[in-house]
Design a protein around this motif. Structure first.
Motif, PDB file in Angstrom:
ATOM      1  N   PRO A  71      -7.618  -2.742 -12.445  1.00  0.00           N
ATOM      2  CA  PRO A  71      -7.935  -4.102 -11.999  1.00  0.00           C
ATOM      3  C   PRO A  71      -6.794  -4.648 -11.142  1.00  0.00           C
ATOM      4  N   GLY A  72      -7.166  -5.397 -10.115  1.00  0.00           N
ATOM      5  CA  GLY A  72      -6.161  -5.987  -9.245  1.00  0.00           C
ATOM      6  C   GLY A  72      -5.637  -5.068  -8.166  1.00  0.00           C
ATOM      7  N   THR A  73      -6.278  -3.912  -7.996  1.00  0.00           N
ATOM      8  CA  THR A  73      -5.838  -2.974  -6.967  1.00  0.00           C
ATOM      9  C   THR A  73      -6.982  -2.646  -6.009  1.00  0.00           C
ATOM     10  N   ALA A  74      -6.611  -2.039  -4.888  1.00  0.00           N
ATOM     11  CA  ALA A  74      -7.584  -1.568  -3.899  1.00  0.00           C
ATOM     12  C   ALA A  74      -7.209  -0.153  -3.503  1.00  0.00           C
ATOM     13  N   MET A  75      -8.213   0.608  -3.078  1.00  0.00           N
ATOM     14  CA  MET A  75      -8.000   1.945  -2.527  1.00  0.00           C
ATOM     15  C   MET A  75      -8.688   2.033  -1.182  1.00  0.00           C
ATOM     16  N   TRP A  95      -5.212   8.595   1.901  1.00  0.00           N
ATOM     17  CA  TRP A  95      -5.736   7.995   0.674  1.00  0.00           C
ATOM     18  C   TRP A  95      -4.624   7.093   0.159  1.00  0.00           C
ATOM     19  N   THR A  96      -4.876   5.788   0.100  1.00  0.00           N
ATOM     20  CA  THR A  96      -3.826   4.847  -0.277  1.00  0.00           C
ATOM     21  C   THR A  96      -4.292   3.891  -1.366  1.00  0.00           C
ATOM     22  N   ARG A  97      -3.303   3.324  -2.065  1.00  0.00           N
ATOM     23  CA  ARG A  97      -3.558   2.311  -3.104  1.00  0.00           C
ATOM     24  C   ARG A  97      -2.644   1.122  -2.843  1.00  0.00           C
ATOM     25  N   GLY A  98      -3.174  -0.069  -3.032  1.00  0.00           N
ATOM     26  CA  GLY A  98      -2.383  -1.283  -2.848  1.00  0.00           C
ATOM     27  C   GLY A  98      -2.982  -2.424  -3.627  1.00  0.00           C
ATOM     28  N   PRO A  99      -2.574  -3.643  -3.337  1.00  0.00           N
ATOM     29  CA  PRO A  99      -3.092  -4.801  -4.061  1.00  0.00           C
ATOM     30  C   PRO A  99      -4.546  -5.104  -3.682  1.00  0.00           C
ATOM     31  N   HIS A 121     -21.037  -5.235  -9.340  1.00  0.00           N
ATOM     32  CA  HIS A 121     -20.452  -5.502 -10.660  1.00  0.00           C
ATOM     33  C   HIS A 121     -19.695  -4.280 -11.159  1.00  0.00           C
ATOM     34  N   LEU A 122     -18.533  -4.546 -11.758  1.00  0.00           N
ATOM     35  CA  LEU A 122     -17.780  -3.535 -12.497  1.00  0.00           C
ATOM     36  C   LEU A 122     -17.156  -4.239 -13.693  1.00  0.00           C
ATOM     37  N   ASP A 123     -17.502  -3.761 -14.871  1.00  0.00           N
ATOM     38  CA  ASP A 123     -16.982  -4.345 -16.109  1.00  0.00           C
ATOM     39  C   ASP A 123     -15.457  -4.433 -16.019  1.00  0.00           C
ATOM     40  N   PRO A 124     -14.885  -5.633 -16.186  1.00  0.00           N
ATOM     41  CA  PRO A 124     -13.432  -5.753 -16.048  1.00  0.00           C
ATOM     42  C   PRO A 124     -12.650  -4.953 -17.084  1.00  0.00           C
ATOM     43  N   ALA A 125     -13.294  -4.596 -18.195  1.00  0.00           N
ATOM     44  CA  ALA A 125     -12.615  -3.819 -19.231  1.00  0.00           C
ATOM     45  C   ALA A 125     -12.774  -2.307 -19.036  1.00  0.00           C
ATOM     46  N   ALA A 126     -13.588  -1.908 -18.072  1.00  0.00           N
ATOM     47  CA  ALA A 126     -13.880  -0.478 -17.894  1.00  0.00           C
ATOM     48  C   ALA A 126     -12.699   0.266 -17.290  1.00  0.00           C
ATOM     49  N   ALA A 127     -12.496   1.482 -17.786  1.00  0.00           N
ATOM     50  CA  ALA A 127     -11.533   2.389 -17.162  1.00  0.00           C
ATOM     51  C   ALA A 127     -12.269   3.074 -16.009  1.00  0.00           C
ATOM     52  N   ALA A 128     -11.867   2.777 -14.787  1.00  0.00           N
ATOM     53  CA  ALA A 128     -12.548   3.324 -13.612  1.00  0.00           C
ATOM     54  C   ALA A 128     -11.591   4.187 -12.806  1.00  0.00           C
ATOM     55  N   GLU A 129     -12.171   5.152 -12.108  1.00  0.00           N
ATOM     56  CA  GLU A 129     -11.423   6.007 -11.188  1.00  0.00           C
ATOM     57  C   GLU A 129     -12.094   5.920  -9.833  1.00  0.00           C
ATOM     58  N   ALA A 130     -11.333   6.173  -8.772  1.00  0.00           N
ATOM     59  CA  ALA A 130     -11.900   6.118  -7.426  1.00  0.00           C
ATOM     60  C   ALA A 130     -11.152   7.068  -6.507  1.00  0.00           C
ATOM     61  N   GLY A 131     -11.805   7.387  -5.374  1.00  0.00           N
ATOM     62  CA  GLY A 131     -11.157   8.233  -4.384  1.00  0.00           C
ATOM     63  C   GLY A 131     -12.148   8.761  -3.373  1.00  0.00           C
ATOM     64  N   ALA A 184       0.838  -1.197   0.000  1.00  0.00           N
ATOM     65  CA  ALA A 184       0.000   0.000   0.000  1.00  0.00           C
ATOM     66  C   ALA A 184       0.878   1.254   0.000  1.00  0.00           C
ATOM     67  N   ALA A 185       0.509   2.219  -0.819  1.00  0.00           N
ATOM     68  CA  ALA A 185       1.252   3.477  -0.916  1.00  0.00           C
ATOM     69  C   ALA A 185       0.284   4.646  -0.876  1.00  0.00           C
ATOM     70  N   ARG A 186       0.698   5.708  -0.246  1.00  0.00           N
ATOM     71  CA  ARG A 186      -0.113   6.916  -0.147  1.00  0.00           C
ATOM     72  C   ARG A 186      -0.273   7.541  -1.531  1.00  0.00           C
ATOM     73  N   ILE A 187      -1.474   8.016  -1.845  1.00  0.00           N
ATOM     74  CA  ILE A 187      -1.734   8.744  -3.086  1.00  0.00           C
ATOM     75  C   ILE A 187      -1.712  10.229  -2.742  1.00  0.00           C
ATOM     76  N   PRO A 188      -0.852  11.013  -3.374  1.00  0.00           N
ATOM     77  CA  PRO A 188      -0.861  12.459  -3.095  1.00  0.00           C
ATOM     78  C   PRO A 188      -2.205  13.077  -3.487  1.00  0.00           C
ATOM     79  N   TRP A 189      -2.693  13.977  -2.655  1.00  0.00           N
ATOM     80  CA  TRP A 189      -3.964  14.644  -2.959  1.00  0.00           C
ATOM     81  C   TRP A 189      -3.908  15.311  -4.329  1.00  0.00           C
ATOM     82  N   SER A 190      -2.741  15.804  -4.715  1.00  0.00           N
ATOM     83  CA  SER A 190      -2.592  16.505  -5.996  1.00  0.00           C
ATOM     84  C   SER A 190      -2.709  15.566  -7.194  1.00  0.00           C
ATOM     85  N   ASP A 191      -2.674  14.238  -6.972  1.00  0.00           N
ATOM     86  CA  ASP A 191      -2.823  13.296  -8.086  1.00  0.00           C
ATOM     87  C   ASP A 191      -4.277  13.113  -8.506  1.00  0.00           C
ATOM     88  N   GLY A 192      -5.227  13.576  -7.679  1.00  0.00           N
ATOM     89  CA  GLY A 192      -6.637  13.397  -7.996  1.00  0.00           C
ATOM     90  C   GLY A 192      -7.219  14.552  -8.775  1.00  0.00           C
TER      91      GLY A 192
END
Length: 194
Positions: free
Chosen positions: A59-63, A184-188, A156-166, A3-11
């Protein structure tokens, strides 16, 4: 991947809040009165004015977001938002409704649905909402303090969809709701659903 911190400025904001300012590592977000996210079902209206700070959810990540707030007016809410487009999104977290703090989610595929369960003992605590994306699903979990995570929703979330979260905050019925997002963090993605 750890897990790594997501900078607020990245959103990027879906809708700019009344104010967003850093206080050390935290982000204080004040909602605009009337902000909300909903599509049609039961109420007959479409609201697309949530304050969600989004970054890619691959895909394959968590926030995860950790936050505190004084949720005391009808429909005060905060948590996480997952967006594919204006008709396909999920919001999950806490919401003050019908006189109590509620834990729940709204899943939208053209039309919104809503599920909640009361968590009055969570009021005033540090809250964590976690969204894990794997295969054709997102798994929503939440907790207060350091208690074990509770399963909130599998959607459900289409596995091919480009999704954003936060992180997300809305204040449908009042001005002045400020939520302190501590991290705000992202990891596996989680290894299992249960």
């Amino acid at each position: 991947m750890t897990a790594a911190r997501i900078p607020w400025s990245d959103g990027r904001w879906t809708t700019a809040p009344a104010e967003a300012r850093q206080d050390g590592d935290a982000l204080l977000v004040t909602a605009v009165e009337g902000s909300d996210a909903w599509r049609t079902t039961a109420y007959g209206f479409v609201h697309d004015t949530e304050h969600a700070l989004l970054a890619p959810l691959e895909p394959g990540t968590a926030m995860e977001v950790v936050f505190t707030g004084d949720f005391s007016a009808e429909f005060d809410q905060a948590g996480m938002f997952v967006r594919v487009d204006e008709e396909n999104w999920t919001k999950a977290g806490v919401e003050f409704a019908d006189g109590a703090l509620q834990l729940g989610a709204v899943v939208t595929h053209r039309f919104s649905d809503w599920s909640v369960a009361p968590v009055p003992d969570w009021a005033g605590q540090s809250l964590t909402v976690r969204i894990s994306r794997d295969g054709d699903a997102i798994v929503v979990r939440a907790r207060a303090g350091e208690e074990p995570f509770r399963l909130v929703r599998i959607a459900h979330l289409d596995p091919a969809a480009a999704a954003e979260a936060g992180p997300m905050v809305c204040a449908p019925s009042r001005a002045g709701l400020t939520v302190c997002f501590v991290s705000w963090t992202r990891g596996p993605a989680d290894a299992s659903i249960h």
